[in-house]
Design a protein around this motif. Structure first.
Motif, PDB file in Angstrom:
ATOM      1  N   PHE A  57       0.757  -0.820   0.272  1.00  0.00           N
ATOM      2  CA  PHE A  57       0.377  -0.538  -0.534  1.00  0.00           C
ATOM      3  C   PHE A  57       0.853   1.529   0.012  1.00  0.00           C
ATOM      4  O   PHE A  57       0.646   2.504  -0.923  1.00  0.00           O
ATOM      5  N   ASN A  58       1.894   1.224   1.053  1.00  0.00           N
ATOM      6  CA  ASN A  58       2.462   2.325   0.793  1.00  0.00           C
ATOM      7  C   ASN A  58       3.570   2.551  -0.930  1.00  0.00           C
ATOM      8  O   ASN A  58       3.269   3.622  -0.930  1.00  0.00           O
ATOM      9  N   LEU A 106      -8.485  -5.003   8.684  1.00  0.00           N
ATOM     10  CA  LEU A 106      -7.544  -4.200   9.764  1.00  0.00           C
ATOM     11  C   LEU A 106      -7.787  -3.353  10.415  1.00  0.00           C
ATOM     12  O   LEU A 106      -8.362  -2.546  11.294  1.00  0.00           O
ATOM     13  N   VAL A 107      -7.763  -2.169   9.276  1.00  0.00           N
ATOM     14  CA  VAL A 107      -7.387  -0.452   9.404  1.00  0.00           C
ATOM     15  C   VAL A 107      -8.512  -0.376   9.327  1.00  0.00           C
ATOM     16  O   VAL A 107      -8.648   0.657  10.953  1.00  0.00           O
ATOM     17  N   GLU A 108     -10.863  -0.718   9.139  1.00  0.00           N
ATOM     18  CA  GLU A 108     -11.182  -0.265   9.754  1.00  0.00           C
ATOM     19  C   GLU A 108     -11.559  -0.704  11.520  1.00  0.00           C
ATOM     20  O   GLU A 108     -12.139   0.061  11.501  1.00  0.00           O
ATOM     21  N   GLY A 109     -10.720  -1.593  11.307  1.00  0.00           N
ATOM     22  CA  GLY A 109     -11.494  -2.517  12.752  1.00  0.00           C
ATOM     23  C   GLY A 109     -10.594  -1.759  13.852  1.00  0.00           C
ATOM     24  O   GLY A 109     -10.884  -1.422  14.741  1.00  0.00           O
ATOM     25  N   TYR A 110      -9.635  -1.338  13.432  1.00  0.00           N
ATOM     26  CA  TYR A 110      -8.494  -1.026  14.757  1.00  0.00           C
ATOM     27  C   TYR A 110      -7.839  -0.037  14.387  1.00  0.00           C
ATOM     28  O   TYR A 110      -7.456   0.785  15.296  1.00  0.00           O
ATOM     29  N   ASP A 111      -7.843   0.740  13.602  1.00  0.00           N
ATOM     30  CA  ASP A 111      -6.998   2.085  13.199  1.00  0.00           C
ATOM     31  C   ASP A 111      -8.108   2.859  12.759  1.00  0.00           C
ATOM     32  O   ASP A 111      -8.251   4.075  11.438  1.00  0.00           O
ATOM     33  N   PRO A 112     -10.006   3.057  12.904  1.00  0.00           N
ATOM     34  CA  PRO A 112     -10.673   3.258  12.406  1.00  0.00           C
ATOM     35  C   PRO A 112     -10.664   5.076  11.755  1.00  0.00           C
ATOM     36  O   PRO A 112     -11.402   5.495  10.667  1.00  0.00           O
ATOM     37  N   ILE A 113      -9.490   6.434  12.932  1.00  0.00           N
ATOM     38  CA  ILE A 113      -9.764   6.760  12.566  1.00  0.00           C
ATOM     39  C   ILE A 113      -8.806   7.626  11.207  1.00  0.00           C
ATOM     40  O   ILE A 113      -9.084   7.882  10.553  1.00  0.00           O
ATOM     41  N   MET A 114      -7.781   6.551  11.021  1.00  0.00           N
ATOM     42  CA  MET A 114      -6.880   6.503  10.391  1.00  0.00           C
ATOM     43  C   MET A 114      -7.471   6.284   8.943  1.00  0.00           C
ATOM     44  O   MET A 114      -7.256   6.566   7.525  1.00  0.00           O
ATOM     45  N   ALA A 115      -8.721   5.180   8.906  1.00  0.00           N
ATOM     46  CA  ALA A 115      -9.707   5.168   7.868  1.00  0.00           C
ATOM     47  C   ALA A 115     -10.472   5.736   7.039  1.00  0.00           C
ATOM     48  O   ALA A 115     -11.045   6.281   5.871  1.00  0.00           O
ATOM     49  N   ARG A 116     -10.660   6.641   7.902  1.00  0.00           N
ATOM     50  CA  ARG A 116     -11.533   7.898   8.143  1.00  0.00           C
ATOM     51  C   ARG A 116     -10.601   8.774   7.222  1.00  0.00           C
ATOM     52  O   ARG A 116     -11.718   9.313   5.913  1.00  0.00           O
ATOM     53  N   GLN A 117      -9.569   9.213   7.373  1.00  0.00           N
ATOM     54  CA  GLN A 117      -8.839  10.074   6.396  1.00  0.00           C
ATOM     55  C   GLN A 117      -8.526   9.181   5.502  1.00  0.00           C
ATOM     56  O   GLN A 117      -8.519  10.672   4.637  1.00  0.00           O
ATOM     57  N   LEU A 165      -1.894  11.685   1.835  1.00  0.00           N
ATOM     58  CA  LEU A 165      -2.695  10.282   1.655  1.00  0.00           C
ATOM     59  C   LEU A 165      -1.248   8.982   1.705  1.00  0.00           C
ATOM     60  O   LEU A 165      -0.699   7.981   2.393  1.00  0.00           O
ATOM     61  N   GLN A 166       0.306  10.051   1.036  1.00  0.00           N
ATOM     62  CA  GLN A 166       1.390   8.823   0.965  1.00  0.00           C
ATOM     63  C   GLN A 166       1.865   9.083   2.865  1.00  0.00           C
ATOM     64  O   GLN A 166       2.233   8.126   3.098  1.00  0.00           O
ATOM     65  N   ALA A 167       1.067   9.902   3.308  1.00  0.00           N
ATOM     66  CA  ALA A 167       1.726   9.998   4.808  1.00  0.00           C
ATOM     67  C   ALA A 167       1.507   9.068   5.702  1.00  0.00           C
ATOM     68  O   ALA A 167       1.454   9.453   7.165  1.00  0.00           O
ATOM     69  N   ASN A 168       0.461   9.133   5.055  1.00  0.00           N
ATOM     70  CA  ASN A 168      -1.112   8.749   6.155  1.00  0.00           C
ATOM     71  C   ASN A 168      -0.690   7.438   6.174  1.00  0.00           C
ATOM     72  O   ASN A 168      -0.861   6.271   7.171  1.00  0.00           O
ATOM     73  N   ALA A 169      -0.101   6.163   4.936  1.00  0.00           N
ATOM     74  CA  ALA A 169       0.161   5.432   4.291  1.00  0.00           C
ATOM     75  C   ALA A 169       1.305   5.352   5.479  1.00  0.00           C
ATOM     76  O   ALA A 169       1.387   4.033   6.095  1.00  0.00           O
ATOM     77  N   ARG A 170       1.865   6.187   5.532  1.00  0.00           N
ATOM     78  CA  ARG A 170       3.653   5.739   6.358  1.00  0.00           C
ATOM     79  C   ARG A 170       3.449   6.130   7.829  1.00  0.00           C
ATOM     80  O   ARG A 170       3.772   4.555   8.879  1.00  0.00           O
ATOM     81  N   LEU A 171       2.218   6.645   8.380  1.00  0.00           N
ATOM     82  CA  LEU A 171       2.102   6.266   9.663  1.00  0.00           C
ATOM     83  C   LEU A 171       1.054   5.825  10.370  1.00  0.00           C
ATOM     84  O   LEU A 171       0.989   5.019  10.902  1.00  0.00           O
ATOM     85  N   LYS A 186       3.581   2.553  10.683  1.00  0.00           N
ATOM     86  CA  LYS A 186       4.427   2.669  12.281  1.00  0.00           C
ATOM     87  C   LYS A 186       3.329   2.440  13.223  1.00  0.00           C
ATOM     88  O   LYS A 186       3.981   2.422  14.373  1.00  0.00           O
ATOM     89  N   HIS A 187       2.230   2.266  13.153  1.00  0.00           N
ATOM     90  CA  HIS A 187       1.075   2.051  14.229  1.00  0.00           C
ATOM     91  C   HIS A 187       1.493   1.014  14.832  1.00  0.00           C
ATOM     92  O   HIS A 187       1.451  -0.086  14.534  1.00  0.00           O
ATOM     93  N   PRO A 188       1.141   0.989  16.218  1.00  0.00           N
ATOM     94  CA  PRO A 188       1.703  -0.262  16.955  1.00  0.00           C
ATOM     95  C   PRO A 188       0.638  -1.276  17.687  1.00  0.00           C
ATOM     96  O   PRO A 188       1.031  -2.466  18.355  1.00  0.00           O
ATOM     97  N   TRP A 189      -0.474  -0.874  16.672  1.00  0.00           N
ATOM     98  CA  TRP A 189      -2.230  -2.033  17.312  1.00  0.00           C
ATOM     99  C   TRP A 189      -1.682  -2.809  16.942  1.00  0.00           C
ATOM    100  O   TRP A 189      -2.136  -4.347  17.156  1.00  0.00           O
ATOM    101  N   LEU A 190      -0.846  -3.295  15.903  1.00  0.00           N
ATOM    102  CA  LEU A 190      -0.867  -4.586  14.855  1.00  0.00           C
ATOM    103  C   LEU A 190      -0.196  -4.976  15.704  1.00  0.00           C
ATOM    104  O   LEU A 190      -0.896  -6.869  16.254  1.00  0.00           O
TER     105      LEU A 190
END
Length: 591
Positions: free
Chosen positions: A41-42, A76-87, A135-141, A144-148
């Motif tokens: 994705f990145n 997984l992003v929708e389930g555990y990082d919904p704010i990022m999914a919305r962005q 979008l590219q910046a969010n893909a990098r973020l 890096k998120h620890p939730w996984l």
């Protein structure tokens, strides 16, 4: 000898070790596979960012590939990082968080889609570049998120369950591909992301067969795609088979009492999968038979009004699907009308916000608002409590239901308990979705396909509830700007002056915005729209077919309904109306 016994014990215990080891390895393998998907994705967003604005054709191809890459991580992003999914993939319209009075600007894929499809909007090149960079910046973020690292096997299976629900309610309807109509390839990509989990387990041959069938079906054309067939013959049996696999593997449902959708619900069209008590502000007072019976009696009680002549049932009549059949209800003094049409109360508890302008967050708050409204009941809770306390029958009923004397919060809770009991999700549509292939006629099935496809109804009236609750989390309730006219004459229209949610929150984006109502029992709830302007479903369909207010020539710059005509034929309009009538689940005795 002791050493020999230890060896024997270890040998006996060995058969249990691979199961534990396998589960741990499966989770680790899934995380590693997902990290590979994140890297893909990145890279896709990097190519997308580099492609603008030099080569439009290449840019469009890069866009489509990037969103396919997103769809493979969506589960997984929708389930555990919904704010990022919305962005990254939220709706392309400004939204307002009513409670916080916060304006949220649109960003991500859907904004980019509007700029480059169907042709590049050269006036928005700077915005396009900014969106691609973000979008590219969010893909990098997100990588890096620890939730996984914190996810366990149960979380993966829960995310899989919800993603299949998302595919069936949003993915095949065009919800997040509103311009380019790339929904089916994207739904297939979403399923491929889910397949990473399925392939990590030795699922049944039945599951593998249904997965293959479901993937093959998603390779069809958006306009001719048979959604009725797909949902009932592909997705439903796949969900049911995976549920059996989960049970066979000994993987429990995720424990989470704060969800509107039950955590063991694999097919969201089944009975009793929603938990309306979640939105109760008084969870210590659940709806019991005694409280429901008391609430029903209070619902018909004129003592709650200021003049002792009006009850809740005056405007919400059970025999008329809990409406009154009027464009707008009469005021308490019968000298005029209230501001808006009285909506049905069937399934009223299956929504997060109440009133047509979405200003109330609970049934209890709504009840209090209506009681004190001078045009509606002009009552007082304290006075009502005093009157009810003087009634021997009510005193005894409250004592049995709550163990105390009559109190104001108990009055509201009892009424709310009754309203929460008004759930009916057993229409012919439901029966069809639960396996009765003969519940719908051929014409009604065509109507279902239109509802979830060409007519775009299901992109706002989300299935299965057909209201504004966004699946599969059911945490967000939408308001929409349709540009509703003041009169039914679409050839000489004037805009209705009611600002709706714009009166509650001072944002221009909310002017003329109203909550998307349920279509359950819609054939019994005429007249339609917040002002009761349309008498028939045929008139409503014609309004939408023309593109709402903008489509009929009204000045509605913030309209959220696409202004382009739907191009429905006479037969398609008739089929669509026939389908909506299959949503009737009011008991015959109360029709």
């Amino acid at each position: 000898m002791p050493r020999l016994w230890i060896c024997l014990l270890l040998i006996i215990a060995l058969p249990t070790l691979p199961s534990w080891r396998s589960e741990r390895t499966q989770a680790d393998d899934l995380k590693e596979r997902f990290r590979e998907r994140l890297a893909e994705f990145n890279r896709a967003t990097e190519r997308l960012e580099r492609s603008y604005p030099l080569d439009t054709l290449n840019s469009r191809e890069s866009f489509l590939k990037a969103r396919l890459a997103y769809k493979r991580i969506e589960w997984l992003v929708e389930g555990y990082d919904p704010i990022m999914a919305r962005q990254m993939n939220g709706p392309p319209v400004e939204e307002v968080e009513m409670e916080d009075q916060l304006l949220i600007e649109p960003t991500g894929f859907q904004v980019i889609e509007e700029i480059i499809f169907p042709r590049l909007d050269t006036t928005r090149l700077d915005e396009l570049q900014q969106e691609c960079e973000e979008l590219q910046a969010n893909a990098r973020l997100v990588a890096k998120h620890p939730w996984l690292n914190e996810l366990q096997t149960v979380h993966f299976w829960d995310a899989l369950r919800l993603e299949l629900a998302r595919i069936g309610t949003l993915g095949i309807t065009g919800y997040d591909s509103p311009v380019v109509h790339y929904s089916l390839p994207e739904a297939l990509a979403s399923l491929e992301g889910c397949e990473d989990l399925i392939n990590a387990y030795e699922v049944s041959a039945e599951t593998e067969a249904y997965l293959k069938k479901t993937k093959a079906a998603l390779k069809g054309d958006f306009d001719t795609f048979d959604r009725a067939e797909f949902l009932t013959q592909c997705l439903r049996p796949l969900c049911q088979s995976l549920q059996k696999d989960q049970q066979r593997f000994g993987i429990p449902a995720l424990r989470d009492n704060g969800r509107f959708l039950a955590t063991d619900a694999w097919w969201i069209f089944d009975k009793d999968v929603f938990q309306p008590e979640l939105y109760s502000p008084q969870p210590e007072w659940p709806a019991t038979e005694g409280r429901i019976a008391l609430g029903e009696k209070l619902f018909k009680e004129p003592l709650l009004s200021g003049n002792g002549q009006r009850s809740c049932a005056t405007c919400h009549q059970p025999e008329q699907a809990f409406t009154d059949g009027l464009p707008k209800s009469q005021t308490l003094d019968h000298q005029g009308t209230v501001a808006r049409n009285a909506p049905t109360l069937w399934n009223v508890a299956l929504q997060a916000t109440l009133f047509q302008d979405a200003r109330s967050a609970s049934l209890e708050m709504q009840i209090a608002d209506v009681m004190k409204n001078p045009l509606e009941m002009n009552g007082s809770l304290s006075i009502a409590v005093s009157k009810l306390s003087q009634n021997k029958s009510y005193k005894e009923a409250f004592r049995k239901a709550y163990g105390s004397e009559v109190k104001s919060d108990q009055v509201m809770n009892a009424l709310a308990a009754y309203l929460r009991s008004l759930i009916r999700l057993d229409s012919r549509f439901d029966q069809f979705m639960r396996g009765n292939a003969h519940a719908l006629t051929a014409e009604e099935k065509r109507g279902l396909n239109l509802f979830a496809g060409k007519a775009k109804c299901a992109t706002c009236h989300f299935m299965p509830l057909t209201n504004s609750m966004l699946p599969p989390s059911y945490e967000h309730s939408d308001v929409e700007v349709l540009g509703v006219p003041a009169q039914a004459d679409l050839d000489h229209p004037t805009l209705d002056s009611d600002w709706g949610a714009g009166k509650i929150a001072n944002f221009s984006v909310l002017r003329y915005a109203f909550k998307t109502p349920t279509l359950r029992n819609v054939e019994h709830t005429a007249p339609y729209m917040h002002n009761g302007v349309f008498k028939t479903l045929e008139e409503v369909v014609e309004f939408y077919d023309r593109g709402g207010g903008q489509g009929i020539g009204l000045d509605v710059p913030n309209q959220t309904l696409p202004p382009e005509p739907l191009g429905l034929t006479v037969q398609e309009k008739a089929d669509l109306v026939l389908f909506m009538k299959t949503l009737t689940d009011v008991p015959d005795s109360q029709k």
